[in-house]
Design an enzyme around this catalytic site. Structure first.
Site, PDB file in Angstrom:
ATOM      1  N   GLY A  10      -8.521  -8.539   1.766  1.00  0.00           N
ATOM      2  CA  GLY A  10      -9.917  -8.522   2.520  1.00  0.00           C
ATOM      3  C   GLY A  10     -10.068  -7.540   3.687  1.00  0.00           C
ATOM      4  O   GLY A  10      -9.128  -6.482   3.875  1.00  0.00           O
ATOM      5  N   HIS A  68     -11.024   0.129   0.064  1.00  0.00           N
ATOM      6  CA  HIS A  68     -11.234  -0.936  -1.020  1.00  0.00           C
ATOM      7  C   HIS A  68     -12.455  -0.708  -1.861  1.00  0.00           C
ATOM      8  O   HIS A  68     -12.072  -0.999  -3.016  1.00  0.00           O
ATOM      9  CB  HIS A  68     -11.129  -2.380  -0.263  1.00  0.00           C
ATOM     10  CG  HIS A  68     -10.056  -2.813   0.555  1.00  0.00           C
ATOM     11  ND1 HIS A  68     -10.377  -2.809   1.852  1.00  0.00           N
ATOM     12  CD2 HIS A  68      -9.043  -3.234   0.197  1.00  0.00           C
ATOM     13  CE1 HIS A  68      -9.162  -3.203   2.332  1.00  0.00           C
ATOM     14  NE2 HIS A  68      -8.145  -3.470   1.361  1.00  0.00           N
ATOM     15  N   GLN A  92       3.990 -12.974   1.591  1.00  0.00           N
ATOM     16  CA  GLN A  92       4.188 -11.628   1.743  1.00  0.00           C
ATOM     17  C   GLN A  92       4.617 -10.877   3.155  1.00  0.00           C
ATOM     18  O   GLN A  92       4.524  -9.904   3.381  1.00  0.00           O
ATOM     19  CB  GLN A  92       3.382 -10.538   0.971  1.00  0.00           C
ATOM     20  CG  GLN A  92       2.001 -10.596   1.376  1.00  0.00           C
ATOM     21  CD  GLN A  92       1.230  -9.775   0.269  1.00  0.00           C
ATOM     22  OE1 GLN A  92       0.778 -10.059  -0.668  1.00  0.00           O
ATOM     23  NE2 GLN A  92       0.684  -8.447   0.782  1.00  0.00           N
ATOM     24  N   GLN A 127       4.482  -0.276  -3.371  1.00  0.00           N
ATOM     25  CA  GLN A 127       3.964  -1.527  -4.248  1.00  0.00           C
ATOM     26  C   GLN A 127       3.418  -1.315  -5.521  1.00  0.00           C
ATOM     27  O   GLN A 127       3.778  -1.835  -6.534  1.00  0.00           O
ATOM     28  CB  GLN A 127       2.531  -1.909  -3.220  1.00  0.00           C
ATOM     29  CG  GLN A 127       1.872  -3.016  -3.956  1.00  0.00           C
ATOM     30  CD  GLN A 127       0.505  -3.471  -2.983  1.00  0.00           C
ATOM     31  OE1 GLN A 127       0.845  -4.627  -2.182  1.00  0.00           O
ATOM     32  NE2 GLN A 127      -0.440  -3.154  -3.192  1.00  0.00           N
ATOM     33  N   SER A 151      -7.011   1.785   6.795  1.00  0.00           N
ATOM     34  CA  SER A 151      -6.263   0.406   6.612  1.00  0.00           C
ATOM     35  C   SER A 151      -6.976  -0.838   7.460  1.00  0.00           C
ATOM     36  O   SER A 151      -7.735  -0.566   8.403  1.00  0.00           O
ATOM     37  CB  SER A 151      -4.947   0.704   7.126  1.00  0.00           C
ATOM     38  OG  SER A 151      -4.327  -0.877   7.450  1.00  0.00           O
ATOM     39  N   ARG A 165      -5.761  -2.855   8.952  1.00  0.00           N
ATOM     40  CA  ARG A 165      -4.765  -3.013  10.193  1.00  0.00           C
ATOM     41  C   ARG A 165      -5.416  -2.017  11.326  1.00  0.00           C
ATOM     42  O   ARG A 165      -5.144  -2.041  12.400  1.00  0.00           O
ATOM     43  CB  ARG A 165      -3.539  -2.785   9.876  1.00  0.00           C
ATOM     44  CG  ARG A 165      -2.789  -3.863   9.379  1.00  0.00           C
ATOM     45  CD  ARG A 165      -1.257  -3.746   9.190  1.00  0.00           C
ATOM     46  NE  ARG A 165      -0.594  -4.865   8.857  1.00  0.00           N
ATOM     47  CZ  ARG A 165      -0.130  -5.368   7.529  1.00  0.00           C
ATOM     48  NH1 ARG A 165      -0.485  -4.533   6.750  1.00  0.00           N
ATOM     49  NH2 ARG A 165       0.325  -6.451   7.500  1.00  0.00           N
TER      50      ARG A 165
HETATM   51  P1  AMP Z   1      -5.026  -4.624   1.013  1.00  0.00           P
HETATM   52  O1  AMP Z   1      -6.202  -5.529   1.217  1.00  0.00           O
HETATM   53  O2  AMP Z   1      -4.417  -3.721   2.476  1.00  0.00           O
HETATM   54  O3  AMP Z   1      -3.566  -5.470   0.624  1.00  0.00           O
HETATM   55  O4  AMP Z   1      -5.013  -3.407   0.088  1.00  0.00           O
HETATM   56  C1  AMP Z   1      -5.815  -3.714  -1.217  1.00  0.00           C
HETATM   57  C2  AMP Z   1      -5.693  -2.622  -2.318  1.00  0.00           C
HETATM   58  O5  AMP Z   1      -6.478  -1.643  -1.392  1.00  0.00           O
HETATM   59  C3  AMP Z   1      -4.362  -2.130  -2.345  1.00  0.00           C
HETATM   60  O6  AMP Z   1      -4.146  -1.918  -3.776  1.00  0.00           O
HETATM   61  C4  AMP Z   1      -4.088  -1.025  -1.398  1.00  0.00           C
HETATM   62  O7  AMP Z   1      -3.269   0.302  -1.770  1.00  0.00           O
HETATM   63  C5  AMP Z   1      -5.516  -0.327  -1.424  1.00  0.00           C
HETATM   64  N1  AMP Z   1      -5.850   0.280  -0.240  1.00  0.00           N
HETATM   65  C6  AMP Z   1      -5.623   0.098   1.076  1.00  0.00           C
HETATM   66  N2  AMP Z   1      -6.110   0.892   1.826  1.00  0.00           N
HETATM   67  C7  AMP Z   1      -6.658   2.061   1.122  1.00  0.00           C
HETATM   68  C8  AMP Z   1      -6.772   3.384   1.327  1.00  0.00           C
HETATM   69  N3  AMP Z   1      -6.967   3.883   2.593  1.00  0.00           N
HETATM   70  N4  AMP Z   1      -7.471   4.221   0.182  1.00  0.00           N
HETATM   71  C9  AMP Z   1      -7.285   3.762  -0.818  1.00  0.00           C
HETATM   72  N5  AMP Z   1      -6.642   2.332  -1.218  1.00  0.00           N
HETATM   73  C10 AMP Z   1      -6.389   1.699  -0.124  1.00  0.00           C
END
Ligand code: AMP
Length: 286
Positions: A31, A37, A61, A153, A185, A187
């Site tokens: 999220g 995303h 995790q 991952q 991100s 974060r």
């Molecule tokens: P997360 O919500 O951070 O766990 O990310 C969910 C999915 O989005 C994961 O497959 C991440 O690798 C992907 N993701 C997160 N940030 C990016 C980004 N800047 N570009 C492409 N995919 C992303």
């Protein structure tokens, strides 16, 4: 767009669609959506009839001293953003629905987790592979899309799918960046604006290293030393790792070739841990 919280109901939903001949693409997320995303959702929509996005901040995790409590969340905003994409359903379970009393099974990929983030975050990837296995069983997708941002991952999930004969096609999607190069991100929302330049040292490190490699420096010990200086020029930045690794095995590389990925993890102000990565040589270098 349907919002489903119960794993049984999600499973039922997917079974019905499967019976009517629809293909399903799953995008697992935690999220706090950003363009990264949304790009995965668009990719899934391109290759499947129906897109399911899972939204679950998976507690297993996160380590005991990590940012589970501080992890950014905004369910309403996420639903509004997903609602603008071609998303058929959001699966947003609660931790007690995913891990009811008595839960005791783990899925663990061995060697690949003993590198990079796996070293500083023990147990992290077991949390990831266990929850992703559960999501795969619940949603039963044909395809699942993951970001290359979480490069390790993605490698681990590809391995798991191969090792366990899971009949799901895994698609990796390129990193989406802010205009200044910072990898998007969730974060980033926790970054103090004053620390933005320090955060940018990850993407500039990648750029710098590609330039050095193009100029003929391929010895990773030399490149590593330069990168440390580049990142530590920002007093709030502390390196978790700067690693040159093979794109599949994640084994350390002594010299750069077309399979070499530079993977970086840097903590900003002791609080926000950022990661970035990329190939260093054409044709893969972005
Ligand atoms: P997360 O919500 O951070 O766990 O990310 C969910 C999915 O989005 C994961 O497959 C991440 O690798 C992907 N993701 C997160 N940030 C990016 C980004 N800047 N570009 C492409 N995919 C992303």
């Amino acid at each position: 767009m349907e919002i489903i919280t119960n794993p049984e109901a999600m499973h039922q939903w997917s079974r019905e669609r499967f019976r009517s001949g629809k293909t399903i693409g799953l995008v697992p997320t935690m999220g706090f959506f950003h363009e990264g995303h949304l790009s995965l959702m668009r990719k899934a929509a391109e290759v499947c009839d129906l897109v399911v996005v899972s939204l679950f901040v998976n507690p297993t995790q996160f380590g005991p001293n990590e940012d589970l409590d501080r992890y950014p969340r905004n369910f309403e905003r996420d639903m509004a953003l997903a609602g603008q994409e071609r998303v058929a359903a959001v699966f947003a379970p609660t931790p007690d629905l995913m891990y009811p009393d008595g839960f005791q099974t783990e899925v663990r990929v061995k060697e690949l987790a003993h590198h990079l983030c796996g070293l500083s975050r023990p147990g992290h990837f077991t949390g990831v592979t266990t929850v992703v296995s559960k999501l795969f069983h619940i949603v039963q997708p044909d395809v699942a899309v993951f970001g290359e941002k979480d490069f390790q991952q993605l490698a681990i999930i590809r391995r798991m799918v191969k090792d366990l004969n899971i009949g799901i096609t895994i698609i990796g999607h390129p990193i989406v960046r802010e205009a200044d190069g910072l990898a998007m991100s969730s974060r980033n929302a926790n970054l103090d604006p004053a620390h933005r330049t320090a955060a940018l040292s990850l993407s500039t490190a990648l750029k710098l290293t590609r330039e050095r490699v193009r100029s003929g420096i391929i010895d990773t010990t030399v490149l590593h030393r330069e990168l440390e200086a580049h990142i530590h020029a920002h007093p709030v930045a502390t390196i978790d790792y700067v690693s040159f690794v093979d794109c599949e095995t994640l084994a350390a590389a002594a010299t750069v070739n077309e399979r070499t990925v530079l993977a970086l993890a840097v903590k900003i102000d002791g609080k926000v841990r950022l990661i970035d990565n990329g190939f260093l040589l054409e044709p893969n270098a972005a």
